[in-house]
Design a protein around this motif. Structure first.
Motif, PDB file in Angstrom:
ATOM      1  N   ARG A  70       0.869  -1.228  -0.049  1.00  0.00           N
ATOM      2  CA  ARG A  70       0.038   0.022  -0.075  1.00  0.00           C
ATOM      3  C   ARG A  70       1.008   1.057   0.000  1.00  0.00           C
ATOM      4  NH1 ARG A  70      -4.917   1.000   0.019  1.00  0.00           N
ATOM      5  NH2 ARG A  70      -5.670  -0.958   0.954  1.00  0.00           N
ATOM      6  N   PHE A  80      -9.739  -0.441 -14.099  1.00  0.00           N
ATOM      7  CA  PHE A  80      -9.551   0.454 -12.937  1.00  0.00           C
ATOM      8  C   PHE A  80     -10.708   0.260 -12.178  1.00  0.00           C
ATOM      9  CE2 PHE A  80      -7.916   4.044 -10.461  1.00  0.00           C
ATOM     10  CZ  PHE A  80      -8.863   4.569  -9.977  1.00  0.00           C
ATOM     11  N   HIS A 100      -8.981  -3.213  -9.402  1.00  0.00           N
ATOM     12  CA  HIS A 100      -7.769  -2.281 -10.092  1.00  0.00           C
ATOM     13  C   HIS A 100      -7.247  -3.131 -11.026  1.00  0.00           C
ATOM     14  CE1 HIS A 100      -8.981   1.530  -8.226  1.00  0.00           C
ATOM     15  NE2 HIS A 100      -8.418   0.988  -7.126  1.00  0.00           N
ATOM     16  N   ARG A 104      -1.194  -5.449 -10.525  1.00  0.00           N
ATOM     17  CA  ARG A 104      -0.691  -5.009  -9.217  1.00  0.00           C
ATOM     18  C   ARG A 104      -0.476  -6.388  -8.418  1.00  0.00           C
ATOM     19  NH1 ARG A 104      -4.434  -1.802  -5.159  1.00  0.00           N
ATOM     20  NH2 ARG A 104      -6.321  -3.091  -5.664  1.00  0.00           N
ATOM     21  N   HIS A 173      -1.726   4.591  -9.708  1.00  0.00           N
ATOM     22  CA  HIS A 173      -2.490   5.059  -8.445  1.00  0.00           C
ATOM     23  C   HIS A 173      -1.567   5.557  -7.351  1.00  0.00           C
ATOM     24  CE1 HIS A 173      -5.220   4.129  -4.972  1.00  0.00           C
ATOM     25  NE2 HIS A 173      -6.244   3.502  -5.650  1.00  0.00           N
ATOM     26  N   TYR A 175       0.328   7.620  -4.732  1.00  0.00           N
ATOM     27  CA  TYR A 175       0.086   7.747  -3.242  1.00  0.00           C
ATOM     28  C   TYR A 175       1.326   8.767  -2.905  1.00  0.00           C
ATOM     29  CZ  TYR A 175      -2.847   3.895  -2.053  1.00  0.00           C
ATOM     30  OH  TYR A 175      -3.647   2.722  -1.834  1.00  0.00           O
ATOM     31  N   GLU A 217     -13.208  11.287  -2.895  1.00  0.00           N
ATOM     32  CA  GLU A 217     -12.826  10.712  -3.981  1.00  0.00           C
ATOM     33  C   GLU A 217     -13.448  11.172  -5.332  1.00  0.00           C
ATOM     34  OE1 GLU A 217     -13.630   6.271  -3.352  1.00  0.00           O
ATOM     35  OE2 GLU A 217     -13.094   5.815  -5.381  1.00  0.00           O
ATOM     36  N   VAL A 249      -7.706  11.083 -10.499  1.00  0.00           N
ATOM     37  CA  VAL A 249      -8.707  10.486  -9.428  1.00  0.00           C
ATOM     38  C   VAL A 249      -8.031  11.193  -8.214  1.00  0.00           C
ATOM     39  CG1 VAL A 249      -9.830   8.702  -8.077  1.00  0.00           C
ATOM     40  CG2 VAL A 249      -9.083   8.295 -10.676  1.00  0.00           C
ATOM     41  N   TRP A 251      -8.021  10.992  -4.402  1.00  0.00           N
ATOM     42  CA  TRP A 251      -8.676   9.943  -3.378  1.00  0.00           C
ATOM     43  C   TRP A 251      -7.843  10.347  -2.115  1.00  0.00           C
ATOM     44  CZ3 TRP A 251      -6.413   5.410  -1.452  1.00  0.00           C
ATOM     45  CH2 TRP A 251      -7.267   4.629  -0.381  1.00  0.00           C
ATOM     46  N   PHE A 261      -8.492  -0.193   6.861  1.00  0.00           N
ATOM     47  CA  PHE A 261      -7.327  -0.692   6.043  1.00  0.00           C
ATOM     48  C   PHE A 261      -6.398  -1.329   7.195  1.00  0.00           C
ATOM     49  CE2 PHE A 261      -8.810   0.293   1.929  1.00  0.00           C
ATOM     50  CZ  PHE A 261      -8.711   1.675   1.699  1.00  0.00           C
ATOM     51  N   GLU A 276      -4.143  10.316  -8.957  1.00  0.00           N
ATOM     52  CA  GLU A 276      -4.114   9.139  -9.882  1.00  0.00           C
ATOM     53  C   GLU A 276      -4.139   9.514 -11.262  1.00  0.00           C
ATOM     54  OE1 GLU A 276      -7.028   6.310  -8.403  1.00  0.00           O
ATOM     55  OE2 GLU A 276      -6.574   7.054  -6.293  1.00  0.00           O
TER      56      GLU A 276
HETATM   57  O1  TA6 Z   1      -8.685   5.075  -6.514  1.00  0.00           O
HETATM   58  C1  TA6 Z   1      -9.700   5.125  -5.322  1.00  0.00           C
HETATM   59  C2  TA6 Z   1      -9.843   3.799  -4.759  1.00  0.00           C
HETATM   60  O2  TA6 Z   1     -10.706   3.141  -5.988  1.00  0.00           O
HETATM   61  C3  TA6 Z   1     -10.765   3.746  -3.761  1.00  0.00           C
HETATM   62  O3  TA6 Z   1     -12.128   3.604  -3.941  1.00  0.00           O
HETATM   63  C4  TA6 Z   1     -10.180   2.595  -2.623  1.00  0.00           C
HETATM   64  O4  TA6 Z   1     -10.494   1.427  -3.033  1.00  0.00           O
HETATM   65  C5  TA6 Z   1      -8.619   2.821  -3.407  1.00  0.00           C
HETATM   66  O5  TA6 Z   1      -8.847   3.006  -4.733  1.00  0.00           O
HETATM   67  C6  TA6 Z   1      -7.688   1.862  -2.879  1.00  0.00           C
HETATM   68  O6  TA6 Z   1      -8.132   0.580  -3.234  1.00  0.00           O
HETATM   69  P1  TA6 Z   1      -7.281  -0.691  -2.785  1.00  0.00           P
HETATM   70  O7  TA6 Z   1      -7.889  -1.661  -3.543  1.00  0.00           O
HETATM   71  O8  TA6 Z   1      -5.716  -0.569  -3.181  1.00  0.00           O
HETATM   72  O9  TA6 Z   1      -7.525  -0.797  -1.234  1.00  0.00           O
END
Ligand code: TA6
Length: 302
Positions: A70, A80, A100, A104, A173, A175, A217, A249, A251, A261, A276
């Motif tokens: 993560r 996606f 997604h 990954r 995606h 971070y 989001e 995106v 988020w 999480f 993203e």
């Molecule tokens: O991009 C945002 C998102 O789709 C959120 O809805 C959340 O699910 C995030 O991605 C993280 O997803 P993950 O599957 O990595 O926990």
């Protein structure tokens, strides 16, 4: 494993090492340093010379390959978000477990390591295996080209090697590590249409400058301008340029999301922001049989 990689891909600016069960690839040159793992070809660190890390990675992330790390830059491909049968998966139940996309969750190969002018470049390759075929039974080659120069360039090159056209959605995606996510200005989204996932998918047009919220989001579509995150607390601006990536995106899980999480410290929602870049929702595209698509994300700090 490490010895054979080091022997096969000898380069004075690239080293291989293990972290728990994952292979890490460290790139270092006069422009800075990058670390990526072969698991998901996820870039986990980017430090422009002498600077702080641009990416956030959870201190409680898993490094045993059981789930994506993560943080950093997970590669979302060939879909996606949650799996949608429109994406042509074979076994929807299996695909549905892979939010997604499949990329990954898989171990990628190192295809090449080298210099491109003053830059250092690593190319990662993913090809179908039995696990992937369950969810995505179509022949493909997916490459991530990581180039460390004055900027960090990430190119996702998807090749449709099958005999049918696909509908593809995808994203880096990313971070980002920021001092204070709440209220952080994100320039470049003014006037852009977006889907607000926290308001049941309501569509609006962005009025004025985006100030990030926690949670947030929002999927901005048909956008191609440069993005600038004003990471004031770290006294820096993070700049994202992109090509062939029409969606952004924004988020943040917020306090409740972070608590949900297991691989994210509860308070860390305040120190990270996902911005993203990819092709999602309206920006999903048809990749025709035999064709290739190159999505570029270029990151720098000023
Ligand atoms: O991009 C945002 C998102 O789709 C959120 O809805 C959340 O699910 C995030 O991605 C993280 O997803 P993950 O599957 O990595 O926990």
């Amino acid at each position: 494993m490490i010895e054979s990689l080091s022997a096969r891909f000898t380069h004075h600016e690239v080293d291989f090492r293990l972290q728990d069960k994952l292979v890490m690839i460290d790139m270092k040159n006069r422009f800075g340093s990058v670390t990526l793992t072969t698991h998901g070809a996820t870039v986990l660190s980017y430090k422009p010379n002498g600077g702080e890390d641009v990416f956030w990675v959870s201190e409680t992330a898993c490094y045993d390959g059981s789930k994506p790390v993560r943080g950093g830059v997970p590669v979302c491909w060939p879909w996606f978000g949650p799996y949608n049968p429109e994406f042509l998966g074979a076994d929807a139940t299996d695909a549905a477990k892979k939010g997604h996309g499949v990329a990954r969750y898989e171990f990628w190969q190192v295809e090449s390591v080298g210099s491109v002018g003053d830059a250092t470049q690593v190319v990662m390759l993913l090809q179908p295996n039995d696990s992937i075929k369950k969810a995505w039974p179509h022949d493909f080659a997916l490459r991530l080209v990581v180039t460390l120069a004055e900027t960090l360039r990430l190119e996702l090159v998807g090749e449709n090697l099958s005999d049918r056209d696909w509908l593809v959605s995808e994203a880096f995606h990313t971070y980002f590590r920021v001092a204070n996510a709440g209220g952080m200005p994100i320039h470049g989204l003014e006037g852009v249409e977006y889907v607000d996932k926290l308001k049941g998918g309501a569509r609006s047009t962005q009025q004025g400058l985006v100030l990030a919220t926690t949670p947030m989001e929002a999927v901005y579509v048909h956008q191609d301008a440069e993005l600038v995150m004003d990471d004031q607390g770290n006294n820096r601006k993070i700049v994202v340029r992109k090509q062939n990536a029409a969606s952004v995106v924004a988020w943040n899980p917020g306090p409740e999301g972070a608590k949900s999480f297991a691989d994210m410290p509860d308070a860390d929602y305040a120190r990270m922001m996902c911005v993203e870049t990819g092709n999602a929702l309206d920006d999903a595209y048809v990749l025709k049989a035999g064709e290739k698509h190159v999505m570029l994300c270029e990151i720098s700090v000023r």
